[in-house]
Design a protein around this motif. Sequence first.
Motif, PDB file in Angstrom:
ATOM      1  N   PRO A 222       9.724  -2.638  -0.865  1.00  0.00           N
ATOM      2  CA  PRO A 222       9.419  -3.062  -2.234  1.00  0.00           C
ATOM      3  C   PRO A 222      10.166  -4.349  -2.579  1.00  0.00           C
ATOM      4  O   PRO A 222      11.280  -4.581  -2.113  1.00  0.00           O
TER       5      PRO A 222
ATOM      6  N   THR B 284       5.768  -2.647  -9.340  1.00  0.00           N
ATOM      7  CA  THR B 284       5.118  -3.571  -8.410  1.00  0.00           C
ATOM      8  C   THR B 284       5.308  -5.022  -8.819  1.00  0.00           C
ATOM      9  O   THR B 284       5.132  -5.929  -8.009  1.00  0.00           O
TER      10      THR B 284
ATOM     11  N   ILE C 123       3.547  -2.099  -1.577  1.00  0.00           N
ATOM     12  CA  ILE C 123       4.845  -1.862  -2.218  1.00  0.00           C
ATOM     13  C   ILE C 123       5.062  -0.364  -2.419  1.00  0.00           C
ATOM     14  O   ILE C 123       6.161   0.161  -2.198  1.00  0.00           O
TER      15      ILE C 123
END
Length: 405
Positions: A57, A222, A237
């Motif tokens: 992420p 995100t 992600i």
Amino acid sequence: MRRAVLSLLLALAASLAPLAAVAQGFGALARVLPGESVVEAGEEGVTLILGLSQPVPFRVFTLADPWRVAIDFREVLWDGLPEGFGEGVPGLQAVETGAALDPGWSRIVLTLAAPMAPRIAAMETDEASGAAFVRVDLGPVTEEAFRARAGLPPGMASDSGPEAEAVARSDGRLVIVLDPGHAGVDPGAVRGEHTEADLVLTFARELADALRRTGRAEVVLTREADVFVPLPTRVTIARAANADALVSIHADALAEGRARGATVYTLSDTASDAASAALAEQHDRADLLQGIDLSRSDDVVAGVLMDLARTETAPRAEALADRLVTAIGVADMRLHGRPRGEAGFTVLRAADIPSVLLEIGFMSDESDLENILDPGWRARMQAALVEGLLDWAETDAVRAGLLRQ
């Protein structure tokens, strides 16, 4: 038995499907790939490309005084990046790497010679190696525009550099990925001075805080700024975060009088009604307009195996959607006349993550827009969603335990 067979089939697909390439190595830190990483100046700005050993992420935001663009990753070892990386690139004064004060996050900071803002932030995964490639395009903006967007995302530790010592992530809590829709060149619905992209980012940040305060959930967004993130990157992600659930948040607009109140959607190849089909088309069009297609053509066998995975994930997503609708109703918040919908939203296509798309309301309806702008209304809606998510997680865990037996 069925779960064991399914797991074996998915393992067999590891060399065929993007799913397997993305999902590998969640427990390890990503390493920077120096040979695949570069900062270069273009005609109108600067492009950063980082090669990573696996997807993780990430979030992008800007800081003023001096002009900086910061990119946080969860998390990256910078050891392989050559000394002097980015030196001599027109428009850049310095590139620094290290750890952010937020536990478990690594940071790269680009100090700029003049105001520039991210236009696109995207991640693509190599199917064969599992490596990830992050691209951030920066373009010139006015000082006023830069300052209007600059600042740490709410809830982040108040550091302005990468000096802090990294702390490893501690698992055991529910991992929820919140996906504020649109952003960048795709503002979503627009009503007067308000854009959908801004409103849902505010809502997602507040919802993330509410979830974290329970002590039972870890949250990844995100996007943390007004940056265009392609739809496949949003799914990547979520996979890189090893998410238990993905909730994409929107507040779209349809023809006047056709839509009001909250709606929760799950994935289907055929839309449940014309409005759902129109929304799916709106959401996916932005990627086409940007000329960005990070999707891969699945091998036929891999596609079949991912369909098998969806046979297990889909009922969990439907249960999540139903629980959210129930929680919103119990809290006496406004629901759409048909609060459960289905459509082919790209952001819901993760075969391995229960995913839903939540319309908190419709900006095309004046009363819905007033609600979304009201902090008190948002807090009540967020409390309902927290209740729904945590209740679903408990039920889902019980169901998983029974299946293992």
